[in-house]
Scaffold this motif. Structure first.
Motif, PDB file in Angstrom:
ATOM      1  N   THR A   1      22.253  50.304  42.180  1.00 60.58           N
ATOM      2  CA  THR A   1      21.746  49.040  41.632  1.00 60.58           C
ATOM      3  C   THR A   1      21.142  48.227  42.764  1.00 60.58           C
ATOM      4  OG1 THR A   1      23.350  48.957  39.820  1.00 60.58           O
ATOM      5  CG2 THR A   1      22.397  46.875  40.521  1.00 60.58           C
ATOM      6  N   ALA A   2      19.998  47.621  42.517  1.00 59.34           N
ATOM      7  CA  ALA A   2      19.332  46.765  43.504  1.00 59.34           C
ATOM      8  C   ALA A   2      19.324  45.330  42.999  1.00 59.34           C
ATOM      9  CB  ALA A   2      17.897  47.227  43.762  1.00 59.34           C
ATOM     10  N   ILE A   3      19.811  44.402  43.828  1.00 61.29           N
ATOM     11  CA  ILE A   3      19.831  42.989  43.465  1.00 61.29           C
ATOM     12  C   ILE A   3      19.091  42.173  44.522  1.00 61.29           C
ATOM     13  CG2 ILE A   3      22.023  43.263  42.252  1.00 61.29           C
ATOM     14  CD1 ILE A   3      23.395  41.844  44.610  1.00 61.29           C
ATOM     15  N   ARG A   4      18.582  41.018  44.112  1.00 60.78           N
ATOM     16  CA  ARG A   4      17.920  40.096  45.042  1.00 60.78           C
ATOM     17  C   ARG A   4      18.451  38.675  44.824  1.00 60.78           C
ATOM     18  NH1 ARG A   4      11.421  41.585  45.449  1.00 60.78           N
ATOM     19  NH2 ARG A   4      11.694  43.740  46.201  1.00 60.78           N
ATOM     20  N   PHE A   5      18.579  37.924  45.924  1.00 63.63           N
ATOM     21  CA  PHE A   5      18.959  36.519  45.820  1.00 63.63           C
ATOM     22  C   PHE A   5      18.445  35.768  47.036  1.00 63.63           C
ATOM     23  CE2 PHE A   5      22.382  38.623  48.087  1.00 63.63           C
ATOM     24  CZ  PHE A   5      22.776  37.739  49.070  1.00 63.63           C
ATOM     25  N   ARG A   6      18.349  34.464  46.882  1.00 60.29           N
ATOM     26  CA  ARG A   6      17.962  33.586  47.991  1.00 60.29           C
ATOM     27  C   ARG A   6      19.224  32.953  48.563  1.00 60.29           C
ATOM     28  NH1 ARG A   6      13.493  31.370  49.998  1.00 60.29           N
ATOM     29  NH2 ARG A   6      12.222  32.221  48.281  1.00 60.29           N
ATOM     30  N   ALA A   7      19.435  33.093  49.854  1.00 57.95           N
ATOM     31  CA  ALA A   7      20.662  32.625  50.504  1.00 57.95           C
ATOM     32  C   ALA A   7      20.569  31.129  50.804  1.00 57.95           C
ATOM     33  CB  ALA A   7      20.918  33.424  51.776  1.00 57.95           C
TER      34      ALA A   7
ATOM     35  N   HIS B   1      30.304  35.902  44.974  1.00 57.85           N
ATOM     36  CA  HIS B   1      30.697  34.502  44.851  1.00 57.85           C
ATOM     37  C   HIS B   1      29.579  33.602  45.369  1.00 57.85           C
ATOM     38  CE1 HIS B   1      35.307  34.987  44.441  1.00 57.85           C
ATOM     39  NE2 HIS B   1      34.771  36.184  44.295  1.00 57.85           N
ATOM     40  N   GLY B   2      29.503  32.392  44.808  1.00 53.96           N
ATOM     41  CA  GLY B   2      28.577  31.389  45.320  1.00 53.96           C
ATOM     42  C   GLY B   2      27.140  31.533  44.888  1.00 53.96           C
ATOM     43  N   TYR B   3      26.814  32.604  44.175  1.00 50.71           N
ATOM     44  CA  TYR B   3      25.418  32.897  43.835  1.00 50.71           C
ATOM     45  C   TYR B   3      25.300  33.579  42.481  1.00 50.71           C
ATOM     46  CZ  TYR B   3      24.118  32.024  48.695  1.00 50.71           C
ATOM     47  OH  TYR B   3      23.900  31.428  49.908  1.00 50.71           O
ATOM     48  N   ASN B   4      24.127  33.419  41.872  1.00 48.19           N
ATOM     49  CA  ASN B   4      23.605  34.377  40.922  1.00 48.19           C
ATOM     50  C   ASN B   4      22.621  35.270  41.670  1.00 48.19           C
ATOM     51  OD1 ASN B   4      25.043  33.331  38.790  1.00 48.19           O
ATOM     52  ND2 ASN B   4      23.272  32.500  37.712  1.00 48.19           N
ATOM     53  N   PHE B   5      22.321  36.428  41.101  1.00 46.83           N
ATOM     54  CA  PHE B   5      21.325  37.310  41.693  1.00 46.83           C
ATOM     55  C   PHE B   5      20.528  37.952  40.564  1.00 46.83           C
ATOM     56  CE2 PHE B   5      25.512  39.460  41.631  1.00 46.83           C
ATOM     57  CZ  PHE B   5      25.262  40.405  40.641  1.00 46.83           C
ATOM     58  N   PHE B   6      19.375  38.490  40.916  1.00 48.41           N
ATOM     59  CA  PHE B   6      18.535  39.194  39.952  1.00 48.41           C
ATOM     60  C   PHE B   6      18.728  40.698  40.115  1.00 48.41           C
ATOM     61  CE2 PHE B   6      16.445  35.105  40.354  1.00 48.41           C
ATOM     62  CZ  PHE B   6      16.174  34.786  39.023  1.00 48.41           C
ATOM     63  N   VAL B   7      18.951  41.378  38.994  1.00 52.95           N
ATOM     64  CA  VAL B   7      19.116  42.831  39.009  1.00 52.95           C
ATOM     65  C   VAL B   7      17.727  43.447  38.826  1.00 52.95           C
ATOM     66  CG1 VAL B   7      20.332  44.794  38.015  1.00 52.95           C
ATOM     67  CG2 VAL B   7      21.384  42.518  37.972  1.00 52.95           C
ATOM     68  N   VAL B   8      17.084  43.788  39.940  1.00 51.63           N
ATOM     69  CA  VAL B   8      15.677  44.204  39.880  1.00 51.63           C
ATOM     70  C   VAL B   8      15.515  45.698  39.618  1.00 51.63           C
ATOM     71  CG1 VAL B   8      14.883  42.284  41.300  1.00 51.63           C
ATOM     72  CG2 VAL B   8      15.563  44.428  42.405  1.00 51.63           C
ATOM     73  N   GLY B   9      16.557  46.485  39.833  1.00 53.34           N
ATOM     74  CA  GLY B   9      16.431  47.915  39.593  1.00 53.34           C
ATOM     75  C   GLY B   9      17.768  48.605  39.516  1.00 53.34           C
ATOM     76  N   THR B  10      17.790  49.725  38.831  1.00 54.60           N
ATOM     77  CA  THR B  10      18.995  50.548  38.762  1.00 54.60           C
ATOM     78  C   THR B  10      18.576  51.972  38.464  1.00 54.60           C
ATOM     79  OG1 THR B  10      21.214  50.691  37.788  1.00 54.60           O
ATOM     80  CG2 THR B  10      19.405  50.226  36.289  1.00 54.60           C
ATOM     81  N   GLY B  11      19.403  52.933  38.829  1.00 51.89           N
ATOM     82  CA  GLY B  11      19.047  54.324  38.589  1.00 51.89           C
ATOM     83  C   GLY B  11      20.225  55.240  38.822  1.00 51.89           C
ATOM     84  N   ILE B  12      20.060  56.490  38.424  1.00 45.41           N
ATOM     85  CA  ILE B  12      21.069  57.528  38.620  1.00 45.41           C
ATOM     86  C   ILE B  12      20.639  58.414  39.779  1.00 45.41           C
ATOM     87  CG2 ILE B  12      22.292  59.461  37.554  1.00 45.41           C
ATOM     88  CD1 ILE B  12      23.012  56.718  36.431  1.00 45.41           C
ATOM     89  N   GLY B  13      21.608  58.841  40.587  1.00 48.19           N
ATOM     90  CA  GLY B  13      21.309  59.652  41.758  1.00 48.19           C
ATOM     91  C   GLY B  13      21.176  58.784  42.995  1.00 48.19           C
ATOM     92  N   ASN B  14      20.511  59.325  44.007  1.00 48.97           N
ATOM     93  CA  ASN B  14      20.336  58.604  45.266  1.00 48.97           C
ATOM     94  C   ASN B  14      19.145  57.662  45.193  1.00 48.97           C
ATOM     95  OD1 ASN B  14      22.452  60.119  46.279  1.00 48.97           O
ATOM     96  ND2 ASN B  14      21.126  61.600  47.308  1.00 48.97           N
ATOM     97  N   PHE B  15      19.313  56.464  45.711  1.00 49.95           N
ATOM     98  CA  PHE B  15      18.205  55.511  45.802  1.00 49.95           C
ATOM     99  C   PHE B  15      17.122  56.083  46.700  1.00 49.95           C
ATOM    100  CE2 PHE B  15      16.248  51.924  48.149  1.00 49.95           C
ATOM    101  CZ  PHE B  15      15.623  51.288  47.081  1.00 49.95           C
ATOM    102  N   ASP B  16      15.867  55.989  46.236  1.00 51.56           N
ATOM    103  CA  ASP B  16      14.713  56.476  46.996  1.00 51.56           C
ATOM    104  C   ASP B  16      13.909  55.277  47.479  1.00 51.56           C
ATOM    105  OD1 ASP B  16      12.405  57.556  47.998  1.00 51.56           O
ATOM    106  OD2 ASP B  16      11.918  58.755  46.224  1.00 51.56           O
ATOM    107  N   PRO B  17      14.043  54.900  48.752  1.00 52.81           N
ATOM    108  CA  PRO B  17      13.343  53.702  49.229  1.00 52.81           C
ATOM    109  C   PRO B  17      11.824  53.833  49.220  1.00 52.81           C
ATOM    110  CG  PRO B  17      14.352  54.882  51.057  1.00 52.81           C
ATOM    111  CD  PRO B  17      14.840  55.537  49.808  1.00 52.81           C
ATOM    112  N   ALA B  18      11.340  55.055  49.145  1.00 53.06           N
ATOM    113  CA  ALA B  18       9.884  55.245  49.140  1.00 53.06           C
ATOM    114  C   ALA B  18       9.282  55.049  47.752  1.00 53.06           C
ATOM    115  CB  ALA B  18       9.548  56.640  49.657  1.00 53.06           C
ATOM    116  N   ASN B  19      10.048  55.354  46.714  1.00 51.85           N
ATOM    117  CA  ASN B  19       9.466  55.333  45.374  1.00 51.85           C
ATOM    118  C   ASN B  19      10.142  54.394  44.386  1.00 51.85           C
ATOM    119  OD1 ASN B  19       7.446  57.484  45.744  1.00 51.85           O
ATOM    120  ND2 ASN B  19       9.227  58.808  46.071  1.00 51.85           N
ATOM    121  N   ASP B  20      11.458  54.191  44.509  1.00 53.19           N
ATOM    122  CA  ASP B  20      12.161  53.386  43.500  1.00 53.19           C
ATOM    123  C   ASP B  20      11.732  51.928  43.455  1.00 53.19           C
ATOM    124  OD1 ASP B  20      13.634  55.374  42.242  1.00 53.19           O
ATOM    125  OD2 ASP B  20      15.235  55.300  43.727  1.00 53.19           O
TER     126      ASP B  20
END
Length: 559
Positions: A507-513, A465-484
Motif C-alpha cells: 500500500t502506498a500512502i501520502r501525507f503532508r507533515a 497518529h496525528g494525521y490523515n493520509f491519502f491511499v494513492v495505490g495498492t497491489g499484490i506482490g512486490n511494489f515496482d517503483p518503476a511502474n506502479d
C-alpha cells in the motif's frame, strides 16, 4: 456515570437521532472514571476494566469546532492512557494518548485531563485505551457532527446508531497475553466477537446479550460502524438489506452500495440503510476475514435489525457474509472507496513528494532463554523491532532528553529481497531498538508499506497518529517503483487514518507533515504491535509562531 456540565447541555451516550445539538461551537466536558466492574457474557462473569462502569464505554459527542475536555481518573490496578483515534491533535500531541509515546501512563489513583480542539473534522471516530491489551474492554465511539447549518452530503437519515465491534475473552486478557509471552507463542484467541459489547444469540447463555435496533418501514438509517476488535478484520452484513457507504475514518466518500462491509481494527465506516424489506426481524452479523494460512476465530456475532411492531418471537434471518478467505471481495470492496472530492470537501493529494519511504513488514523468531519454546516472535519494520522507551518520546523530544531514542530509522530496508516470494524463515538479522524517523516540517511524504513472506504473509492495518493520509495505490506482490506509481490515483484517493496492507501485497500512502511532534505509527493488530510492529515519526517544528509543539499541560503524568 459521572457527568460534567459546562455552559451547554451534556450529551448522554445513546442513539444520536434522539438528541439535538447546540447551535454553535462549545466546550464539551466529560469525566472518565477507569474502574473494574464484574461483567457477565457467555455464561461467564469476570472483572474487567471499564470507563464509568460501562462496556463498551460512553460515546463522546461533539461538533466540528468544539473544544473537548475529558478528565480521566484511574481507579484500576493497571496504568492507563486513552487515545482519541483519528483526532489530529494539531501541535497537541500531549492529548494524543499512546503510553510512552506522547505521555507516560496515568498511574493508579491519579488523573489526567485531555484537552483538545476538534478542527476540520466531522464524522465517526473512536477512543480506546493505548497501553497493554486494555483496549479489549476500554473503548467507545467518538461522533463529530458538522458545523451548525452544514448538512451531510447525503440524504438526511431518520435516525443514527453506533455499531461497535469488539472481542471477548473469558479470562483476564492481560493474563492471556502474558501467558503467550511466557510460552513464546501467540496468546489464545478471543472466545467471542461482540456488537456493542454483546455476542448475540448464536452463543450459549447469551439470549439477553443481544443488541437490537428498531426501524420503521420506508425510513433511512445511518449506522456508524467502528471496529474496536484487537486482532481481527471483520465482514459485516444485514440480512436482506444492502448498505450505502458514505464515509470512512471521518472522511466523506463517493457513495456506493454493497451487500457487505469489510472493516479492519481501527477503522470506521458509515453506511446508510433503507428499511425497505418485508417487516420482520433480520440479523446483523460480523465474522473474521483472514486470507493468510493462519488459524482464525470464525465465530459469528449477531445483533438484530427489527421492524417496528414485529414481535420478538419471530426468528431472524441470517445474512450471507463473504467467505472468511474471500480475497477477491476484499480487494474489490477496498477499491470502491474513493474520496468525495467535492468543492466543499476536496481531496488535497500531495502531487510532489519530498521524501520517499519504503517499509517492509515482517516476522521473525529470536532466542528467548526465559520462554518455554526457547524462542519468541518478533515483528518488524525494515527489520527493526521497536522497543518501547521508559520515558515518553514526545517528552524526551520536547525537553531534549538524551538517550531515549534514535532518529536514524532507515528510509528503506538494508537488505532487498523477493519480499513476497517463497516463504522465508530467516530473520534477516532482525534488530531491536527505539529508532524513529525525523521529517522536516511541511514536507510531503510518500510511504510504501510492503508485506513480506518472512515466516508468513498476512494483512496488516496500519494506523498513523496525528494525521490523515491519502491511499494513492495498492497491489499484490512486490511494489515496482518503476511502474506502479504510474497507476496511482492522485485525483480522488480515499483519505483515512488506518489502512490495510493486503496479504502478500503493498500500500502506498501520502501525507503532508504539517503537524509538529512525535507521532506513533503501528499495526492495529494488538498482537503484532506487542511484537514490535511499530515506529514513530518526529516531525520537526516549523519557523512560524503556530508551527511548533505546544507546551505540555501542568498535569502531564510523570514517568
Amino acid at each position: 456515570m459521572a457527568r460534567v456540565f459546562s455552559g451547554v447541555a451534556f450529551l448522554f451516550f445513546g442513539f444520536l437521532g434522539l438528541f439535538s445539538f447546540p447551535a454553535e461551537a462549545a466546550i464539551k466536558k466529560y469525566q472518565f472514571d477507569i474502574q473494574v466492574k464484574n461483567v457477565s457474557r457467555l455464561c461467564h462473569a469476570k472483572p474487567i476494566v471499564t470507563v464509568n462502569g460501562r462496556y463498551p464505554g460512553p460515546t463522546i459527542y461533539a461538533r466540528e469546532g468544539d473544544r473537548v475536555i475529558i478528565n480521566v481518573t484511574n481507579h484500576a490496578q493497571y496504568n492507563m492512557s486513552i487515545h482519541w483515534h483519528g483526532l489530529k491533535q494539531y501541535r497537541n500531541g500531549w492529548a494524543d494518548g499512546p503510553a510512552y509515546v506522547t505521555q507516560c501512563p496515568i498511574q493508579t489513583g491519579s488523573s489526567y485531563t485531555y484537552d483538545f480542539n476538534v478542527t476540520g473534522q466531522r464524522g465517526t471516530l473512536w477512543w480506546h485505551a493505548h497501553i497493554l491489551w486494555l483496549r479489549a474492554t476500554v473503548y467507545g465511539a467518538f461522533v463529530i457532527m458538522p458545523e451548525p447549518g452544514t448538512p451531510f452530503p447525503f440524504p438526511k437519515p431518520h435516525q443514527e446508531f453506533e455499531i461497535v465491534f469488539g472481542e471477548w475473552w473469558h479470562a483476564d486478557v492481560e493474563e492471556v497475553e502474558k501467558q503467550g509471552a511466557i510460552m513464546g507463542l501467540p496468546p489464545n484467541m478471543s472466545d467471542a466477537h461482540t456488537i456493542n459489547g454483546k455476542p448475540g444469540p448464536l452463543f450459549p447463555c447469551s439470549e439477553k446479550h443481544t443488541f437490537a435496533i428498531e426501524v420503521e418501514l420506508g425510513k433511512t438509517y445511518l449506522l456508524r460502524i467502528v471496529n474496536a476488535a484487537l486482532n481481527d478484520e471483520l465482514f459485516f452484513a444485514i440480512a436482506g438489506h444492502s448498505m450505502t457507504v458514505v464515509e470512512v475514518d471521518a472522511v466523506y466518500t463517493k457513495p456506493f452500495t454493497t451487500q457487505a462491509v469489510l472493516i479492519a481494527p481501527g477503522q470506521t465506516t458509515n453506511v446508510l440503510v433503507q428499511a425497505n424489506q418485508v417487516p420482520s426481524r433480520y440479523f446483523m452479523a460480523t465474522r473474521t476475514f483472514m486470507d493468510a494460512p493462519l488459524a482464525i476465530d470464525s465465530k459469528t456475532a449477531t445483533a438484530i435489525f427489527q421492524y417496528k411492531g414485529v414481535p420478538n418471537t419471530v426468528l431472524p434471518a441470517l445474512p450471507q457474509l463473504p467467505a472468511s478467505n474471500d480475497t477477491a471481495f476484499a480487494l474489490s470492496y477496498n477499491g470502491k472507496i474513493k474520496s468525495l472530492n467535492s468543492a466543499q470537501y476536496p481531496a488535497n493529494v500531495p502531487l510532489k513528494v519530498d521524501r520517499n519511504l519504503f517499509y517492509t513488514v515482517g516476522f521473525g523468531k529470536n532466542p528467548c532463554p526465559t520462554c518455554v519454546n526457547g524462542t519468541k516472535f518478533l515483528a518488524s519494520l525494515n527489520n527493526i523491532s521497536f522497543v518501547m522507551p521508559q520515558i515518553a518520546l514526545l517528552q524526551a523530544h520536547y525537553f531534549n532528553t538524551k538517550g531515549v531514542f534514535r532518529t536514524d530509522f532507515p528510509d528503506k530496508p538494508l537488505t532487498a529481497f523477493n519480499y513476497t516470494g517463497a516463504p522465508l524463515t530467516a530473520n534477516l538479522g532482525t534488530a531491536t531498538g527505539t529508532r524513529i524517523g525525523k521529517i522536516a516540517f511541511n514536507s510531503t511524504v510518500e510511504l510504501v508499506l510492503q508485506d513480506t513472506n518472512l515466516l508468513t504473509v498476512e494483512s496488516h492495518p496500519f494506523h498513523l497518529h496525528g494525521y490523515n493520509f491519502f491511499v494513492v495505490g495498492t497491489g499484490i506482490g512486490n511494489f515496482d517503483p518503476a511502474n506502479d506509481p504510474a497507476k496511482y490515483n492522485l485525483v480522488d484517493p480515499i483519505e483515512r487514518n488506518t489502512i490495510g496492507v493486503p496479504t502478500g501485497g503493498w500500500t502506498a500512502i501520502r501525507f503532508r507533515a504539517d503537524n509538529p511532534g512525535v507521532w506513533f505509527m503501528h499495526c492495529h493488530l494488538e498482537l503484532h504491535t506487542g511484537w514490535g510492529l511499530k515506529t514513530a515519526f518526529l516531525v520537526e517544528d516549523g519557523a512560524g509562531p503556530d508551527q511548533s509543539v505546544l507546551p505540555p499541560p501542568k498535569d502531564l503524568p510523570p514517568c
